[in-house]
Design a protein around this motif. Sequence first.
Motif, PDB file in Angstrom:
ATOM      1  N   ALA A  37      45.166  38.323  46.447  1.00  0.00           N
ATOM      2  CA  ALA A  37      44.730  38.845  47.579  1.00  0.00           C
ATOM      3  C   ALA A  37      43.278  38.762  47.528  1.00  0.00           C
ATOM      4  CB  ALA A  37      45.610  40.012  47.965  1.00  0.00           C
ATOM      5  N   CYS A  38      42.539  38.381  46.228  1.00  0.00           N
ATOM      6  CA  CYS A  38      40.895  38.802  46.334  1.00  0.00           C
ATOM      7  C   CYS A  38      40.264  37.330  45.747  1.00  0.00           C
ATOM      8  CB  CYS A  38      40.522  39.799  45.300  1.00  0.00           C
ATOM      9  SG  CYS A  38      41.269  39.468  43.934  1.00  0.00           S
ATOM     10  N   SER A  39      40.997  36.200  45.342  1.00  0.00           N
ATOM     11  CA  SER A  39      40.857  34.383  45.384  1.00  0.00           C
ATOM     12  C   SER A  39      40.017  34.787  43.948  1.00  0.00           C
ATOM     13  CB  SER A  39      39.479  34.252  46.492  1.00  0.00           C
ATOM     14  OG  SER A  39      40.433  34.573  47.702  1.00  0.00           O
ATOM     15  N   GLY A  40      40.858  35.370  43.061  1.00  0.00           N
ATOM     16  CA  GLY A  40      40.112  35.831  41.507  1.00  0.00           C
ATOM     17  C   GLY A  40      38.369  36.525  41.490  1.00  0.00           C
ATOM     18  N   ALA A  41      38.161  35.742  41.535  1.00  0.00           N
ATOM     19  CA  ALA A  41      36.749  36.977  42.022  1.00  0.00           C
ATOM     20  C   ALA A  41      35.813  36.316  43.094  1.00  0.00           C
ATOM     21  CB  ALA A  41      35.703  36.950  40.902  1.00  0.00           C
ATOM     22  N   LEU A 389      46.932  40.788  43.741  1.00  0.00           N
ATOM     23  CA  LEU A 389      45.560  40.881  42.797  1.00  0.00           C
ATOM     24  C   LEU A 389      44.395  41.019  43.543  1.00  0.00           C
ATOM     25  CD1 LEU A 389      45.867  37.748  40.682  1.00  0.00           C
ATOM     26  CD2 LEU A 389      46.670  39.864  40.175  1.00  0.00           C
ATOM     27  N   LEU A 390      43.798  42.372  43.272  1.00  0.00           N
ATOM     28  CA  LEU A 390      42.937  43.393  44.266  1.00  0.00           C
ATOM     29  C   LEU A 390      41.578  42.974  43.452  1.00  0.00           C
ATOM     30  CD1 LEU A 390      45.334  45.999  45.027  1.00  0.00           C
ATOM     31  CD2 LEU A 390      44.536  43.774  46.266  1.00  0.00           C
ATOM     32  N   TYR A 391      40.029  42.270  43.799  1.00  0.00           N
ATOM     33  CA  TYR A 391      39.090  43.349  43.685  1.00  0.00           C
ATOM     34  C   TYR A 391      38.750  44.446  43.270  1.00  0.00           C
ATOM     35  CZ  TYR A 391      34.460  41.085  42.006  1.00  0.00           C
ATOM     36  OH  TYR A 391      33.462  40.868  41.146  1.00  0.00           O
ATOM     37  N   PRO A 392      38.456  44.798  42.500  1.00  0.00           N
ATOM     38  CA  PRO A 392      37.772  46.041  41.845  1.00  0.00           C
ATOM     39  C   PRO A 392      36.688  46.049  42.085  1.00  0.00           C
ATOM     40  CG  PRO A 392      37.845  45.263  39.595  1.00  0.00           C
ATOM     41  CD  PRO A 392      38.274  44.704  40.472  1.00  0.00           C
TER      42      PRO A 392
END
Length: 442
Positions: A37-41, A389-392
């Motif tokens: 859900a965050c396209s990696g980074a 997956l989430l990007y912090p």
Amino acid sequence: MPHSHLIKPLIGDHYPMIDYGKGVYLYDKEGQEYLDACSGAVTANLGHGMEEIIQSIVDQGSKVAFVYRSQFSNQPAEDLAAFLHEKTGYPWSFFVNSGSEAVETAIKIALQHWQEKGRPAKRRILSRWLSYHGITFGALSASGHPVRRERFDSVIGDWPTVEPPYCSKCPFGKTYPSCNLACADQLEIMIRRIGSENIAAFISEPIIGAAGGAITPPKEYYSRIKEICGRNNILFISDEVMTGCGRTGTFLALEQWGIEADIVAVGKGMSAGYAPIAAALMSDKVMDPIINGTRIIMSGHTYSGNPLSSAAALAVLKLIDSEKIIEGVESKSIYLRNLLDKLKAEFSFVQEVRGKGLLLGLEFDMKGIETGGAFTSAVVAAGVDNGILLYPAAAGIDGRKGSAIIIAPPLNITKRELDEVYKRLRSTFQTLEKNWKEDHDD
Ligand code: PMP
């Protein structure tokens, strides 16, 4: 035992070993599925395993994989520059390998621009607090990201920063629109103090990413910034490494503010993660003094304009174009935003939903206290436990005490997959509420 990852895992005590990816999903060797859900980074803008892109890399590799840029040009790099020109209007591209290098290049070209015009004193770079421009020393010097800067304070520059357009936590304690954009006007005050005769450029991200969690300035903000830069004869650099190449619903995010910067840095989504490549894009105004002067940009890397990476980026951007992927971003954004607003209504610790296109941020506030990086890590870990997956991101006006995540799925995600994002986020927040309460209630 040899290691390729010399950092502590964000979650648990080991890195899951990834096996393969397909569409918006990644699968590790133990068979665990992750919804990306965050396209990696904020990078894998087309998701994983796109056969036609992989084929373009193979085709180019079978012709030639590497040439040195000061000896030869190559067709994919030239075609990529032409494509970027057509989509953005910038006639000059300088290819590098990462977003950090694109920012370094943009800064170097700004400095060189003034040197070639006989104004070498114009050498200071202004930037914005709560910003991330990259991990190399120049890009980090321009970054208002305390956590990423602190260990390197002895080496990086203390470049002047203006306050961010962080409306929900306005650094001036004002409210939009009666604030009359005090945050933008601070640039003028800073310029007066340092002297425009000493300043080369101002750099900012259109939407604050890693250092803020999709903090989005009001609609008049960039025209004010551009006007201030123009009136003071200062170049405006836009760091579109995260926002560029369609992420926010237009090829460059600044289009939505009706503004063109003098120099733009792009990366990440430019090749959607299929190969490392990034670029600084320049207008004729920026390049003319250099072209009419020394004719050489004093920068470059061994892999600049690499044929394989250029072929990958070209295939990605052509696919985004032919499948009209950018045109679909706005309706997916509205759809996802509604789902995130539902989560905000359900979970009291979700304080704000913000962002543009498919670059959306959630800022958290647990029990009325700002919660910081520990809470962000707990959200990301709970996400992994729930298969998402989430990007912090850092958040809070000091860049330390706040907590935010970025939701930025591949741009070709379907609405049904967005429903799955919602479902997994909801169970993530349920896990979190339960764990956080158990750990902190006594
Ligand atoms: N600028 C921005 C706005 C970014 O988000 C990033 C990466 N998060 C960078 C620059 C640095 O890019 P890279 O990690 O590819 O060096």
